[in-house]
Design an enzyme around this catalytic site. Structure first.
Site, PDB file in Angstrom:
ATOM      1  N   SER A   1      16.912  -8.926  55.348  1.00 19.90           N
ATOM      2  CA  SER A   1      15.968  -7.540  55.497  1.00 19.90           C
ATOM      3  C   SER A   1      16.541  -7.146  56.740  1.00 19.90           C
ATOM      4  O   SER A   1      16.197  -7.873  57.553  1.00 19.90           O
ATOM      5  CB  SER A   1      14.835  -6.836  55.162  1.00 19.90           C
ATOM      6  OG  SER A   1      14.899  -6.451  55.593  1.00 19.90           O
TER       7      SER A   1
ATOM      8  N   LYS B   1      10.722 -12.169  57.215  1.00 19.04           N
ATOM      9  CA  LYS B   1      12.486 -11.646  57.537  1.00 19.04           C
ATOM     10  C   LYS B   1      12.705 -12.655  58.220  1.00 19.04           C
ATOM     11  O   LYS B   1      14.059 -13.502  58.554  1.00 19.04           O
ATOM     12  CB  LYS B   1      12.592 -10.703  56.837  1.00 19.04           C
ATOM     13  CG  LYS B   1      12.070 -10.207  54.707  1.00 19.04           C
ATOM     14  CD  LYS B   1      13.222 -11.191  54.794  1.00 19.04           C
ATOM     15  CE  LYS B   1      12.816 -10.387  52.673  1.00 19.04           C
ATOM     16  NZ  LYS B   1      13.083 -11.069  52.054  1.00 19.04           N
TER      17      LYS B   1
HETATM   18  N1  LIG Z   1      13.674  -2.924  48.262  1.00 22.85           N
HETATM   19  C1  LIG Z   1      14.736  -3.234  49.291  1.00 22.85           C
HETATM   20  O1  LIG Z   1      14.523  -1.808  49.526  1.00 22.85           O
HETATM   21  C2  LIG Z   1      15.133  -4.117  50.037  1.00 22.85           C
HETATM   22  C3  LIG Z   1      15.262  -3.996  51.159  1.00 22.85           C
HETATM   23  C4  LIG Z   1      15.837  -5.021  51.680  1.00 22.85           C
HETATM   24  C5  LIG Z   1      15.415  -6.280  51.283  1.00 22.85           C
HETATM   25  N2  LIG Z   1      15.285  -6.300  50.148  1.00 22.85           N
HETATM   26  C6  LIG Z   1      14.804  -7.833  49.865  1.00 22.85           C
HETATM   27  O2  LIG Z   1      15.182  -8.229  48.190  1.00 22.85           O
HETATM   28  C7  LIG Z   1      14.816  -8.679  47.715  1.00 22.85           C
HETATM   29  C8  LIG Z   1      14.498  -8.605  45.928  1.00 22.85           C
HETATM   30  O3  LIG Z   1      13.869  -6.980  46.708  1.00 22.85           O
HETATM   31  P1  LIG Z   1      13.927  -5.848  45.529  1.00 22.85           P
HETATM   32  O4  LIG Z   1      13.815  -4.909  46.221  1.00 22.85           O
HETATM   33  O5  LIG Z   1      13.912  -6.746  44.054  1.00 22.85           O
HETATM   34  O6  LIG Z   1      12.314  -6.587  44.767  1.00 22.85           O
HETATM   35  P2  LIG Z   1      11.424  -6.751  43.221  1.00 22.85           P
HETATM   36  O7  LIG Z   1      11.839  -5.991  42.325  1.00 22.85           O
HETATM   37  O8  LIG Z   1       9.987  -6.483  43.637  1.00 22.85           O
HETATM   38  O9  LIG Z   1      11.413  -8.071  43.038  1.00 22.85           O
HETATM   39  C9  LIG Z   1      11.188  -8.879  43.507  1.00 22.85           C
HETATM   40  C10 LIG Z   1      11.285 -10.742  42.663  1.00 22.85           C
HETATM   41  O10 LIG Z   1      10.175 -11.408  43.469  1.00 22.85           O
HETATM   42  C11 LIG Z   1       9.323 -12.046  42.303  1.00 22.85           C
HETATM   43  N3  LIG Z   1       8.771 -12.793  43.177  1.00 22.85           N
HETATM   44  C12 LIG Z   1       7.591 -12.597  43.842  1.00 22.85           C
HETATM   45  N4  LIG Z   1       7.044 -13.894  44.505  1.00 22.85           N
HETATM   46  C13 LIG Z   1       7.691 -13.939  43.593  1.00 22.85           C
HETATM   47  C14 LIG Z   1       7.259 -15.810  43.938  1.00 22.85           C
HETATM   48  N5  LIG Z   1       5.963 -16.354  44.300  1.00 22.85           N
HETATM   49  N6  LIG Z   1       7.835 -16.713  43.216  1.00 22.85           N
HETATM   50  C15 LIG Z   1       8.928 -16.464  42.344  1.00 22.85           C
HETATM   51  N7  LIG Z   1       9.522 -15.475  42.458  1.00 22.85           N
HETATM   52  C16 LIG Z   1       8.683 -13.991  42.826  1.00 22.85           C
HETATM   53  C17 LIG Z   1       8.910 -11.041  41.593  1.00 22.85           C
HETATM   54  O11 LIG Z   1       8.774 -11.425  40.679  1.00 22.85           O
HETATM   55  P3  LIG Z   1       8.105 -10.386  40.059  1.00 22.85           P
HETATM   56  O12 LIG Z   1       8.198  -9.958  38.821  1.00 22.85           O
HETATM   57  O13 LIG Z   1       7.626 -11.610  39.319  1.00 22.85           O
HETATM   58  O14 LIG Z   1       6.847  -9.861  40.947  1.00 22.85           O
HETATM   59  C18 LIG Z   1      10.276 -10.065  41.235  1.00 22.85           C
HETATM   60  O15 LIG Z   1      11.114 -10.487  40.098  1.00 22.85           O
HETATM   61  C19 LIG Z   1      13.555  -9.464  48.238  1.00 22.85           C
HETATM   62  O16 LIG Z   1      13.892 -10.837  49.404  1.00 22.85           O
HETATM   63  C20 LIG Z   1      13.656  -8.708  49.289  1.00 22.85           C
HETATM   64  O17 LIG Z   1      12.521  -8.409  50.554  1.00 22.85           O
HETATM   65  C21 LIG Z   1      14.551  -5.115  49.301  1.00 22.85           C
END
Ligand SMILES: NC(=O)c1ccc[n+]([C@@H]2O[C@H](COP(=O)([O-])OP(=O)(O)OC[C@H]3O[C@@H](n4cnc5c(N)ncnc54)[C@H](OP(=O)(O)O)[C@@H]3O)[C@@H](O)[C@H]2O)c1
Length: 244
Positions: A141, A170
């Protein structure tokens, strides 16, 4: 099959899009990691229906037994792994309260975002070693950037940036990536971290100002499909290098 991929946290959000886009490429087979296998199967079925080569697998990065079972399954089936996309993460800072301390939130966040990612990487290094071109992608991030916070100017919502547990997890993830790069980058591995950008997922409470996951997934997909000439040891977004 020349590229075997594992994506953690791929049942929804950016991870799902990474799995979808990679599985639609010729010569890529994706293991769609999901801590809830039923959710993973539903996601995988959606991708299969549009022609993706994908299969769901139960994977919880905080559970060593789960990681070991996934490793054994992939090893039995393909003997190796070519691409590991470490995407799973949580954001707990908004839950901090008098009852749930920032220290506890930091510990809990690290358990998934950092220690979980470390255990995931450690589990799969032996299988990556058998790949012709091992690639590791750490979905990080912009909040990991010390430079960003050291030069912070208040923006439209400063409160949004008070996420110390997440940001620390991160920043530490980036250091994990750099350590793997020191170890294997000079052996031809491609090991990089990326920021997908502010994205409309559960993570951001589907914020109206956030971009679509289809676009955010593209930087991780690019790093996952690097060839021999590709970069290693970088921290990037779609615009280029992010200041550490
Ligand atoms: N969205 C943003 O604005 C943003 C910005 C910068 C970086 N990111 C990064 O992008 C990545 C994906 O984020 P996202 O926005 O797609 O979030 P998301 O929709 O909340 O998805 C997160 C995923 O991680 C899974 N997860 C959580 N804990 C876990 C565990 N212990 N073991 C295995 N899986 C687990 C969740 O599973 P469940 O469905 O079971 O909860 C879900 O599939 C992350 O690394 C986040 O830090 C996101």
């Amino acid at each position: 099959m020349s590229n075997i991929v594992l994506v953690s946290g791929a049942n929804q959000g950016i991870g799902y899009e990474i799995a979808k886009q990679l599985s639609q490429m010729s010569d890529y087979h994706v293991f769609l990691g999901s801590r809830d296998l039923d959710k993973g199967k539903t996601a995988a079925t959606q991708i299969q229906e549009i022609g993706g080569s994908v299969e769901a697998i139960q994977l919880d990065v905080t559970d060593r037994k789960s990681l070991s079972a996934v490793r054994q399954y992939i090893e039995t089936k393909f003997e190796r792994l070519d691409v590991l996309v470490s995407n799973a993460a949580i954001l707990l800072d908004p839950k901090v309260s008098p009852e749930y301390s920032l220290g506890q939130a930091t510990q809990d966040t690290f358990a998934t975002n950092t220690s979980g990612a470390a255990d995931l990487a450690g589990e799969f290094v032996p299988l990556l070693k058998r790949s012709r071109l091992p690639r590791m992608v750490f979905v990080s991030s912009g909040y990991a950037s010390l430079h960003f916070f050291a030069n912070f100017t208040p923006s439209y919502t400063t409160a949004k940036f008070f996420t110390p547990a997440y940001a620390c997890s991160k920043a530490a993830l980036n250091m994990l990536m750099l350590h793997y790069n020191v170890q294997y980058g000079n052996k031809g591995w491609k090991i990089n971290a990326c920021c997908p950008g502010f994205t409309k997922t559960n993570f951001s409470n589907h914020d109206e100002q956030a971009g679509p996951a289809q676009e955010s997934a593209q930087i991780a997909v690019k790093l996952a499909t690097l060839n021999e000439d590709g970069e290693t040891g970088t921290f990037v977004n779609t615009k280029g290098q992010i200041a550490w």
